[in-house]
Design an enzyme around this catalytic site. Structure first.
Site: not given
Ligand code: GLC
Length: 584
Positions: A53, A57, A61, A130, A360-361
């Site tokens: 950051d 905030d 970023d 992405d 991240h999932d």
């Molecule tokens: C994908 C992303 C995930 C998101 C989902 C809906 O699985 O990796 O983070 O919540 O799609 O877009």
């Protein structure tokens, strides 16, 4: 036997030998044939919200990432994947996009983005963006317009079920408390489809106009010079708009059902022709499904995409029919190895896979696949990094894993930010389920464990922020942080750099054939990577105890290039979580 016969037999034998040899060479060539940068790459994933950051905030970023460019370069990685940075109400942290052509104000400006892209390129680092086009946000102007009237030109950008036809045919939704994928919209007297949250209406790929919009968005970013796309939920974009009842064979396995719309591959081929080939983009798809389905995305002859994720290994070890609930019995290494073997062999001739243990999932890899107890955290983290960087397939490596960050393990549901967690919590609650058990399970598997801010140093805010972080920082930041790791020559961070150097210097680690060694060993994941006359033997002890294995190889002939205990003697007895890379 006459001399003529013997001569003939000899001739046949020689012919057989020569043709076999040719065949062998041909197989060898297949693996090496289409050499490309993305097959050799180590891709470092940055979750911008949690990386750095710059303005206090509490939210990471773009300027923050810019300030860490030299650090990122120092890792020896080849590319980065940035999670969504577009304008978004952030109900699913950027996976609900309201403007595909603008940077989220939380993250900065388009100028900042251009500077970031240039900064990466100056350092020889490629950039994957992405692409989230199975759905957008319900605050996207397309949906705002579409939901006003059936006569809106945007109505057909989405999937609708007119209410006069009664209840829509059941579809599951992953981020919906009721698990119901249709939401009623009064103004149009119809239901819209949402495979994810009701704030994420699915885009109608059956409409050629919508597809052109998507390609235009892709061209917009490609013209800026990005190098590739990570394609979110791509396997779900095509739908059977006759809306048949879910077939019984897909009972509960909605991922499989959603993953194969009738025209899915026509659309991807069209996208390839329109954007991917002209702009020379590299692609990696969230391609849910089994081996045959996923292979279709990346078979070079089909002109679609480059790389695909396999979900089978990452989803392993959960109880059936419960969302991400870890099996109290743990997970079986022998079966897990077989999954990797199966997915590796899917791509020996055509296509290309990926290897990853976190994103991240997912929770932090060291908690889920290693051991985050203080005595094993760094050791097992190094062992897992060794795995990712010595397997065949493009390595996807999640930020923070290079210092062995581990799960924060929230006790209270209020500490969580994630829509997935809150949806599942509400579902368990509605069913009168065991909430305590649920929260215990989520300490291992929940996504927010992987989203806590990067731990840069031991100052308050962990060097991530001077403000209030959007998600709590793991309290172990006082000892687990980049500054401390830089200062310690034995840290996971320095070990990771050695790994990226090693992989880069050895084609066998990129392209070499993968063969399991002592496949039934319950403790050790061992394999060879072989190319031409070079073989690497990789030994990984996945357990917290000493383990032995049978390699069937003369280890005295090998040279240990890397070992997380610093040992130089190759041995068939391994210390807890020991990792060795041995060259022959
Ligand atoms: C994908 C992303 C995930 C998101 C989902 C809906 O699985 O990796 O983070 O919540 O799609 O877009």
């Amino acid at each position: 036997m006459s001399y003529l016969r013997i001569g003939l037999l000899l001739l046949i034998a020689v012919w057989l030998l020569v043709s076999c040899k040719e065949k062998n060479t041909a197989t060898k060539q297949t693996a090496m044939q289409n050499k490309t940068w993305w097959k050799e790459a180590v891709v470092y994933q940055i979750y911008p919200r949690s990386f750095k950051d710059s303005d206090g905030d509490g939210i990471g970023d773009i300027k923050g990432i810019i300030s860490k460019l030299d650090y990122i370069q120092s890792l020896g990685i080849d590319a980065v994947w940035l999670n969504p940075i577009y304008e978004s109400p952030n109900k699913d942290n950027g996976y609900d996009i309201s403007d595909y052509r603008n940077v989220s104000k939380q993250f900065g400006s388009m100028n900042d983005f251009d500077t970031l892209l240039a900064g990466f390129h100056q350092r020889g680092i490629k950039v994957f963006m992405d692409l989230v086009v199975n759905h957008c946000s319900n605050e996207h102007p397309w949906f705002k317009e579409a939901s006003k009237s059936r006569n809106s030109p945007y109505y057909n950008y989405f999937h609708w079920w007119p209410a006069e036809k009664g209840e829509p045919p059941y579809r599951f939704s992953i981020f919906d408390e009721k698990g119901y994928g249709w939401e009623f919209n009064k103004a149009t007297n119809s239901y819209y489809l949402h495979y994810f949250g009701d704030f994420q209406p699915d885009l109608n790929w059956e409409n050629p106009k919508l597809r052109q919009e998507v390609y235009d968005i892709m061209k917009f970013w490609s013209k800026k010079g990005i190098d590739g796309f990570r394609m979110d939920a791509l396997a779900f974009i095509a739908k059977d708009t006759t809306w048949p009842a879910l077939p019984p064979e897909y009972n509960g396995v909605w991922v499989m059902y959603y993953a194969s719309g009738p025209h899915l591959h026509d659309y991807i081929q069209e996208m390839n022709k329109e954007v991917l080939t002209p702009y020379k983009l590299a692609t990696v798809a969230e391609a849910m499904g089994d081996v045959p389905r996923v292979k279709k995305f990346v078979d070079e002859d089909r002109n679609e995409l480059n790389m695909a994720y396999n979900f089978e290994a990452i989803d392993f070890g959960y109880l059936p029919n419960e969302y991400k609930m870890p099996d109290p019995q743990g997970w079986d290494l022998v079966k897990w190895k077989q999954i990797y073997k199966r997915w590796d062999s899917a791509f020996t001739e055509k296509g290309w896979g990926t290897v990853y243990l976190a994103n991240h999932d997912q929770p932090r890899m060291v908690t889920r696949w290693g051991n985050d107890a203080p005595e094993f955290r760094e050791l097992s983290s190094k062992m897992l990094s060794t795995f990712i960087l010595t397997m065949r397939g493009t390595a996807f490596y999640y930020f923070g894993d290079e210092i062995g960050m581990n799960n924060i393990k929230f006790d209270k549901v209020e500490d969580y930010n994630d829509v997935e967690l809150h949806t599942n919590y509400a579902q368990v609650k509605a069913k009168g389920g065991d909430l305590k058990r649920f929260l215990e399970g989520m300490k291992i598997s929940s996504r927010d464990n992987g989203r806590t801010p990067m731990q840069w140093d031991s100052t308050s805010g962990a060097g991530f922020t001077l403000g209030n972080p959007w998600l709590k920082i793991n309290p172990n930041y006082t000892t687990v942080n980049v500054a401390a790791a830089e200062a310690n020559q034995n840290s996971a961070l320095h070990y990771f750099r050695k790994l990226t150097t090693l992989r880069k210097a050895n084609e066998a680690l990129q392209y070499g054939a993968f063969t399991l060694v002592d496949a039934d060993n319950p403790d050790v994941f061992a394999y060879t990577r072989t190319l031409n006359n070079k073989t690497f033997l990789i030994l990984l002890n996945f357990k917290n105890k000493t383990a032995t294995l049978k390699t069937g190889m003369d280890l005295s002939k090998g040279k240990t290039l890397l070992n997380n205990y610093g040992s130089t003697n190759a041995s068939e007895t391994l210390q807890p979580y020991e990792a060795s890379v041995i060259e022959f």
